[in-house]
Design a protein around this motif. Sequence first.
Motif, PDB file in Angstrom:
ATOM      1  N   ALA A 248      24.161 -18.831 -13.830  1.00 43.61           N
ATOM      2  CA  ALA A 248      23.982 -20.265 -14.057  1.00 43.61           C
ATOM      3  C   ALA A 248      24.898 -21.098 -13.165  1.00 43.61           C
ATOM      4  O   ALA A 248      24.510 -22.180 -12.706  1.00 43.61           O
ATOM      5  CB  ALA A 248      24.237 -20.595 -15.526  1.00 43.61           C
ATOM      6  N   ASP A 249      26.103 -20.605 -12.893  1.00 40.87           N
ATOM      7  CA  ASP A 249      27.034 -21.349 -12.045  1.00 40.87           C
ATOM      8  C   ASP A 249      26.643 -21.320 -10.570  1.00 40.87           C
ATOM      9  O   ASP A 249      26.991 -22.243  -9.824  1.00 40.87           O
ATOM     10  CB  ASP A 249      28.450 -20.780 -12.192  1.00 40.87           C
ATOM     11  CG  ASP A 249      29.023 -21.032 -13.578  1.00 40.87           C
ATOM     12  OD1 ASP A 249      28.519 -21.950 -14.259  1.00 40.87           O
ATOM     13  OD2 ASP A 249      29.945 -20.305 -13.979  1.00 40.87           O
ATOM     14  N   SER A 250      25.935 -20.280 -10.148  1.00 39.50           N
ATOM     15  CA  SER A 250      25.631 -20.122  -8.727  1.00 39.50           C
ATOM     16  C   SER A 250      24.216 -20.539  -8.341  1.00 39.50           C
ATOM     17  O   SER A 250      23.910 -20.616  -7.154  1.00 39.50           O
ATOM     18  CB  SER A 250      25.840 -18.655  -8.309  1.00 39.50           C
ATOM     19  OG  SER A 250      24.993 -17.791  -9.057  1.00 39.50           O
ATOM     20  N   THR A 251      23.354 -20.809  -9.285  1.00 39.80           N
ATOM     21  CA  THR A 251      21.968 -21.124  -8.953  1.00 39.80           C
ATOM     22  C   THR A 251      21.788 -22.620  -8.723  1.00 39.80           C
ATOM     23  O   THR A 251      22.537 -23.449  -9.257  1.00 39.80           O
ATOM     24  CB  THR A 251      21.030 -20.666 -10.073  1.00 39.80           C
ATOM     25  OG1 THR A 251      19.675 -20.867  -9.668  1.00 39.80           O
ATOM     26  CG2 THR A 251      21.278 -21.444 -11.344  1.00 39.80           C
ATOM     27  N   MET A 252      20.794 -22.953  -7.922  1.00 37.42           N
ATOM     28  CA  MET A 252      20.399 -24.341  -7.676  1.00 37.42           C
ATOM     29  C   MET A 252      18.996 -24.622  -8.213  1.00 37.42           C
ATOM     30  O   MET A 252      18.508 -25.740  -8.094  1.00 37.42           O
ATOM     31  CB  MET A 252      20.446 -24.640  -6.174  1.00 37.42           C
ATOM     32  CG  MET A 252      21.831 -24.484  -5.562  1.00 37.42           C
ATOM     33  SD  MET A 252      23.032 -25.655  -6.228  1.00 37.42           S
ATOM     34  CE  MET A 252      22.356 -27.189  -5.618  1.00 37.42           C
ATOM     35  N   ASP A 253      18.366 -23.608  -8.802  1.00 36.32           N
ATOM     36  CA  ASP A 253      17.020 -23.740  -9.341  1.00 36.32           C
ATOM     37  C   ASP A 253      17.116 -24.251 -10.773  1.00 36.32           C
ATOM     38  O   ASP A 253      17.762 -23.644 -11.634  1.00 36.32           O
ATOM     39  CB  ASP A 253      16.311 -22.382  -9.304  1.00 36.32           C
ATOM     40  CG  ASP A 253      14.823 -22.503  -9.605  1.00 36.32           C
ATOM     41  OD1 ASP A 253      14.402 -23.577 -10.078  1.00 36.32           O
ATOM     42  OD2 ASP A 253      14.081 -21.527  -9.392  1.00 36.32           O
ATOM     43  N   THR A 254      16.493 -25.384 -11.050  1.00 29.85           N
ATOM     44  CA  THR A 254      16.563 -25.968 -12.394  1.00 29.85           C
ATOM     45  C   THR A 254      15.876 -25.083 -13.433  1.00 29.85           C
ATOM     46  O   THR A 254      16.314 -25.025 -14.588  1.00 29.85           O
ATOM     47  CB  THR A 254      15.922 -27.360 -12.387  1.00 29.85           C
ATOM     48  OG1 THR A 254      14.567 -27.261 -11.904  1.00 29.85           O
ATOM     49  CG2 THR A 254      16.699 -28.301 -11.481  1.00 29.85           C
ATOM     50  N   LYS A 255      14.816 -24.405 -13.035  1.00 32.99           N
ATOM     51  CA  LYS A 255      14.121 -23.529 -13.967  1.00 32.99           C
ATOM     52  C   LYS A 255      15.001 -22.363 -14.378  1.00 32.99           C
ATOM     53  O   LYS A 255      15.099 -22.025 -15.568  1.00 32.99           O
ATOM     54  CB  LYS A 255      12.818 -23.017 -13.331  1.00 32.99           C
ATOM     55  CG  LYS A 255      12.008 -22.109 -14.235  1.00 32.99           C
ATOM     56  CD  LYS A 255      10.733 -21.645 -13.562  1.00 32.99           C
ATOM     57  CE  LYS A 255       9.933 -20.706 -14.462  1.00 32.99           C
ATOM     58  NZ  LYS A 255       8.691 -20.240 -13.801  1.00 32.99           N
ATOM     59  N   VAL A 256      15.647 -21.758 -13.405  1.00 32.35           N
ATOM     60  CA  VAL A 256      16.554 -20.654 -13.714  1.00 32.35           C
ATOM     61  C   VAL A 256      17.733 -21.147 -14.545  1.00 32.35           C
ATOM     62  O   VAL A 256      18.184 -20.473 -15.474  1.00 32.35           O
ATOM     63  CB  VAL A 256      17.049 -19.997 -12.404  1.00 32.35           C
ATOM     64  CG1 VAL A 256      18.101 -18.930 -12.696  1.00 32.35           C
ATOM     65  CG2 VAL A 256      15.882 -19.372 -11.657  1.00 32.35           C
ATOM     66  N   LEU A 257      18.218 -22.342 -14.250  1.00 33.59           N
ATOM     67  CA  LEU A 257      19.342 -22.889 -15.016  1.00 33.59           C
ATOM     68  C   LEU A 257      18.971 -23.139 -16.470  1.00 33.59           C
ATOM     69  O   LEU A 257      19.754 -22.837 -17.379  1.00 33.59           O
ATOM     70  CB  LEU A 257      19.807 -24.189 -14.344  1.00 33.59           C
ATOM     71  CG  LEU A 257      21.020 -24.869 -14.985  1.00 33.59           C
ATOM     72  CD1 LEU A 257      22.222 -23.945 -14.966  1.00 33.59           C
ATOM     73  CD2 LEU A 257      21.348 -26.178 -14.258  1.00 33.59           C
ATOM     74  N   ARG A 258      17.768 -23.657 -16.713  1.00 31.25           N
ATOM     75  CA  ARG A 258      17.330 -23.877 -18.097  1.00 31.25           C
ATOM     76  C   ARG A 258      17.179 -22.563 -18.843  1.00 31.25           C
ATOM     77  O   ARG A 258      17.597 -22.450 -20.015  1.00 31.25           O
ATOM     78  CB  ARG A 258      16.007 -24.647 -18.104  1.00 31.25           C
ATOM     79  CG  ARG A 258      16.140 -26.109 -17.713  1.00 31.25           C
ATOM     80  CD  ARG A 258      14.895 -26.884 -18.115  1.00 31.25           C
ATOM     81  NE  ARG A 258      13.697 -26.335 -17.497  1.00 31.25           N
ATOM     82  CZ  ARG A 258      13.202 -26.757 -16.358  1.00 31.25           C
ATOM     83  NH1 ARG A 258      13.803 -27.735 -15.699  1.00 31.25           N
ATOM     84  NH2 ARG A 258      12.103 -26.223 -15.861  1.00 31.25           N
ATOM     85  N   ARG A 259      16.598 -21.571 -18.194  1.00 28.97           N
ATOM     86  CA  ARG A 259      16.440 -20.274 -18.847  1.00 28.97           C
ATOM     87  C   ARG A 259      17.804 -19.625 -19.101  1.00 28.97           C
ATOM     88  O   ARG A 259      18.014 -18.972 -20.135  1.00 28.97           O
ATOM     89  CB  ARG A 259      15.569 -19.358 -17.982  1.00 28.97           C
ATOM     90  CG  ARG A 259      14.100 -19.771 -17.929  1.00 28.97           C
ATOM     91  CD  ARG A 259      13.341 -18.913 -16.911  1.00 28.97           C
ATOM     92  NE  ARG A 259      13.376 -17.500 -17.261  1.00 28.97           N
ATOM     93  CZ  ARG A 259      12.499 -16.891 -18.052  1.00 28.97           C
ATOM     94  NH1 ARG A 259      11.502 -17.594 -18.568  1.00 28.97           N
ATOM     95  NH2 ARG A 259      12.586 -15.599 -18.310  1.00 28.97           N
TER      96      ARG A 259
END
Length: 336
Positions: A248-259
């Motif tokens: 979650a700290d390294s991703t920039m994808d909102t979908k991945v962050l929500r999941r």
Amino acid sequence: MVQYIFTPWRDRSELLMVRRQFYPVRTRQHHHQQRQQEQQPPQADLDLIITTPEEKEASSAAVARVSMWMQRGNCPHLVESTALLMAAILDDEWQSSPSSVSSGSSYAVRAAYSAAFSRFVTGLLDSHQDKARKMSMYAVAKSVGLPSTFVELRHQATHEQLPSLIRLRVAARKALDWIWDYYWKELPAEEDADGDEDQKPQAEKRSRGCKEAITRYLRAGDVTKADLQAEIEKYGQEAVLIAVNSVADSTMDTKVLRRAMALATELALNSDAQADAHDEDRMDEDADVDVDDRVATTGKGHGKVKGKEKDEAGIEPPSWSLCEEDEWIPKPIGVV
């Protein structure tokens, strides 16, 4: 009494990561040097700070991270000075590159060097100043092992004309070299706190495998819910939660962050539910044992009590006991 030290970095590994980004070559040499090399006098290798474009990019990221630490507070002065000096060096190299279109920026680069260098020397010496007896900067510099030329250059940059660009470039790299020997080099190596160095590759491999599985699941890949449950049982719920937070700290994808946020919340709730269930079981067991002890306890009371007045050995039980409220007879005060 325990004293807590609040640091702007999340953990020690983040601080060591910044050290690697500032001093990539020196960090590698420091990990592999032998005892005989450590006993030799330090030599100023001015070209061993940043050498490749990747290392320059990493140094820029380290400068940005230290800037964030400064906003949080409690950032050590030498960490801030390292970032300021490195920022001046990177800006100088960018201004000197052929792709730069700025003109007449030599004075601005000299000013950046002078400000970073003066802040480094002044903050360091002020922190070692004796409050009871005022000492000169040269005396304080001698006590901490700082070269007197640093104090002279700081005085010139503050009260006289700005030093030449060539002199500032050499002084900035020498300052970074001095900070490495004084502060960064003394930080313990990663393997010193992570346990046995032979077991570290296995732990890193397990952590990497867990993070890869979590990443595939969050990106709706080939990992299903059942596979995720198997990963939790394999690596442990705590390790999976750490991997989720890392993704979650390294991703920039909102979908991945929500999941990732949903999965972290679900894991935290499951952990709390298991802890509450365990606490309730322990409380029930303690309550059952307490009731049994009270029922088995006998002795004298104000009324009729359960059990015998004396045990088989003829020893009277304690004065307190479990009474039957329906047969308790009140008595006036003072009546025995």
